[in-house]
Motif scaffolding. Structure first.
Motif, short mmCIF file in Angstrom:
data_model
loop_
_atom_site.label_atom_id
_atom_site.label_comp_id
_atom_site.label_asym_id
_atom_site.label_seq_id
_atom_site.Cartn_x
_atom_site.Cartn_y
_atom_site.Cartn_z
N ASP A 37 0.87 -1.16 0.00
CA ASP A 37 0.00 0.00 0.00
C ASP A 37 0.91 1.22 0.00
O ASP A 37 1.62 1.48 0.97
CB ASP A 37 -0.89 -0.03 1.24
CG ASP A 37 -1.89 1.12 1.28
OD1 ASP A 37 -1.48 2.26 0.99
OD2 ASP A 37 -3.05 0.87 1.60
N VAL A 38 0.90 1.98 -1.10
CA VAL A 38 1.83 3.10 -1.26
C VAL A 38 1.66 4.12 -0.13
O VAL A 38 2.62 4.59 0.47
CB VAL A 38 1.64 3.78 -2.62
CG1 VAL A 38 2.53 5.02 -2.75
CG2 VAL A 38 1.96 2.80 -3.75
N LYS A 97 3.60 6.62 4.97
CA LYS A 97 3.33 6.99 6.36
C LYS A 97 4.34 6.34 7.31
O LYS A 97 4.64 6.89 8.38
CB LYS A 97 1.91 6.58 6.75
CG LYS A 97 0.84 7.50 6.17
CD LYS A 97 0.95 8.89 6.79
CE LYS A 97 -0.13 9.83 6.30
NZ LYS A 97 -1.49 9.42 6.69
N ARG A 98 4.87 5.18 6.93
CA ARG A 98 5.87 4.52 7.78
C ARG A 98 7.12 5.38 7.93
O ARG A 98 7.84 5.27 8.92
CB ARG A 98 6.26 3.17 7.18
CG ARG A 98 5.20 2.08 7.32
CD ARG A 98 5.65 0.79 6.68
NE ARG A 98 6.90 0.30 7.28
CZ ARG A 98 7.55 -0.77 6.83
NH1 ARG A 98 7.09 -1.42 5.77
NH2 ARG A 98 8.66 -1.17 7.42
N TYR A 99 7.37 6.25 6.96
CA TYR A 99 8.54 7.12 7.00
C TYR A 99 8.15 8.57 7.32
O TYR A 99 8.88 9.50 7.01
CB TYR A 99 9.29 7.06 5.67
CG TYR A 99 9.81 5.67 5.37
CD1 TYR A 99 11.00 5.22 5.94
CD2 TYR A 99 9.10 4.80 4.56
CE1 TYR A 99 11.49 3.94 5.68
CE2 TYR A 99 9.57 3.53 4.29
CZ TYR A 99 10.76 3.10 4.85
OH TYR A 99 11.23 1.84 4.60
N GLU A 155 -5.20 8.62 -5.37
CA GLU A 155 -5.73 8.33 -4.04
C GLU A 155 -4.67 7.70 -3.14
O GLU A 155 -4.61 7.99 -1.94
CB GLU A 155 -6.93 7.40 -4.17
CG GLU A 155 -8.10 8.04 -4.92
CD GLU A 155 -9.15 7.03 -5.35
OE1 GLU A 155 -9.06 5.87 -4.89
OE2 GLU A 155 -10.04 7.39 -6.14
N ALA A 156 -3.80 6.87 -3.74
CA ALA A 156 -2.76 6.20 -2.95
C ALA A 156 -1.77 7.20 -2.38
O ALA A 156 -1.45 7.17 -1.18
CB ALA A 156 -2.04 5.16 -3.81
N VAL A 157 -1.27 8.12 -3.23
CA VAL A 157 -0.27 9.07 -2.73
C VAL A 157 -0.91 10.11 -1.81
O VAL A 157 -0.27 10.60 -0.88
CB VAL A 157 0.46 9.78 -3.90
CG1 VAL A 157 1.29 8.79 -4.67
CG2 VAL A 157 -0.51 10.49 -4.82
N ALA A 158 -2.19 10.44 -2.05
CA ALA A 158 -2.86 11.40 -1.16
C ALA A 158 -2.96 10.85 0.25
O ALA A 158 -2.82 11.58 1.23
CB ALA A 158 -4.26 11.71 -1.71
N SER A 159 -3.16 9.53 0.37
CA SER A 159 -3.27 8.93 1.71
C SER A 159 -1.92 8.85 2.40
O SER A 159 -1.86 8.58 3.60
CB SER A 159 -3.87 7.52 1.60
OG SER A 159 -3.00 6.64 0.90
N GLY A 160 -0.82 9.08 1.66
CA GLY A 160 0.50 9.00 2.26
C GLY A 160 1.13 10.35 2.57
O GLY A 160 2.31 10.42 2.92
#
Length: 311
Positions: A190-191, A196-198, A215-220
């Motif tokens: 999950d991108v 978010k892990r970093y 949507e993937a990068v927006a959530s990160g």
């Protein structure tokens, strides 16, 4: 011709586990599964021997890929499953079949630990000679084995995928191997969760035409982060969670072409090795098949046609 996730199937528990893994991987990649069963033609037995002839043996072996395919279609709806029944020496045939596959999947005996991948003579020969990636799957491998443990300490398909481990000869790094490892991370992780892990991204520039990428990068994004939308999603819309956007103070910015400063910064990032261009080179003669793959959403990145390889 579109690539497939190809499986060497002989009916053993190891090869059936390989087929299950291949179906899960094919769903992530958006590719069909191809079950290849290789049989060595048996010589006709003497008249007095009460043994089945070569034709009877061939019909019996045809059941292996057919029954396996029926089970995969039931357990993995939406995944296209094809079968192939080929005569010849298994090691030679599977090595040839790997050349046209996205990856070849074979079974291995489970002994536990790093040394638990015990491949037979066929597997060893294929691994040694195949020019495409070969994946070895242990017998009994389950979908949950690919995931981290949940808060209760139990492996769960709802948890994040486990890390991709890359073994590399640092003195002679192989670009194809590195690319395959990064693509494996891209296909399984999950991108947004990884970002978010970093700590989350300060800014993300979305260049893909797939709304899922936006949507993937927006959530990160981290708190106060910015999403810069350059490309236009195919459907013309992007879903942004209002609750997370407001509380996180993130913003979405549209940019039609960007500025010269934007372009200079992108080049600088690439020069520093912080970006990677994902592309695939194909002969011009494959343009029609390539367009079909694009329309089916099976192309991971950009396709570059080589005019020198035929038209």
């Amino acid at each position: 011709m579109p690539r497939t996730v190809t499986v060497g199937l002989d009916g053993s528990p190891e090869s059936r586990a390989a087929a299950e893994w291949a179906a899960r991987e094919a769903k992530l990649l958006g590719l069909p599964v191809r079950l290849v069963h290789v049989w060595e033609p048996a010589p006709e037995p003497p008249a007095q021997a009460p043994l089945p002839g070569a034709e009877t043996y061939r019909r019996w072996t045809e059941r292996v890929p057919r029954e396996a395919a029926e089970g995969l279609r039931l357990r993995h709806p939406g995944v296209e499953v094809r079968t192939e029944h080929l005569p010849g020496r298994p090691a030679e045939i599977l090595t040839d079949e790997a050349a046209d596959a996205e990856l070849l999947v074979l079974g291995s005996r489970a002994l536990g630990g790093v040394g638990g991948f015990l491949a037979g003579p066929v597997g060893l020969s294929v691994v040694a000679h195949a020019e495409r990636p070969v994946v070895l799957v242990r017998a009994g491998e389950q979908a949950t084995d690919e995931h981290e443990r949940d808060p209760a300490g139990i492996p769960s398909a709802a948890a994040a995928f486990r890390p991709v481990v890359l073994g590399l000869d640092t003195a002679h790094p192989d670009e194809d191997l590195i690319r395959f490892a990064f693509e494996a991370v891209h296909d399984t992780q999950d991108v947004g969760q990884e970002l978010k892990r970093y700590g989350g991204a300060h800014a993300a520039i979305a260049l893909a035409v797939n709304e899922a990428a936006f949507e993937a990068v927006a959530s990160g994004l981290r708190r106060g982060g910015k999403l810069v939308m350059v490309a236009l999603p195919a459907q013309g819309t992007v879903r942004v969670p209002i609750f997370d956007t407001v509380l996180g103070g993130t913003s979405v910015i549209g940019s039609i072409v960007g500025t010269r400063q934007d372009l200079a910064e992108v080049f600088q990032l690439h020069a520093e090795g912080r970006t990677r261009v994902i592309r695939e080179s194909r002969p011009l003669s494959s343009v029609n098949e390539s367009i079909d793959e694009v329309l089916r959403g099976q192309v991971k990145a950009r396709i570059v046609f080589d005019l020198a390889e035929g038209g």
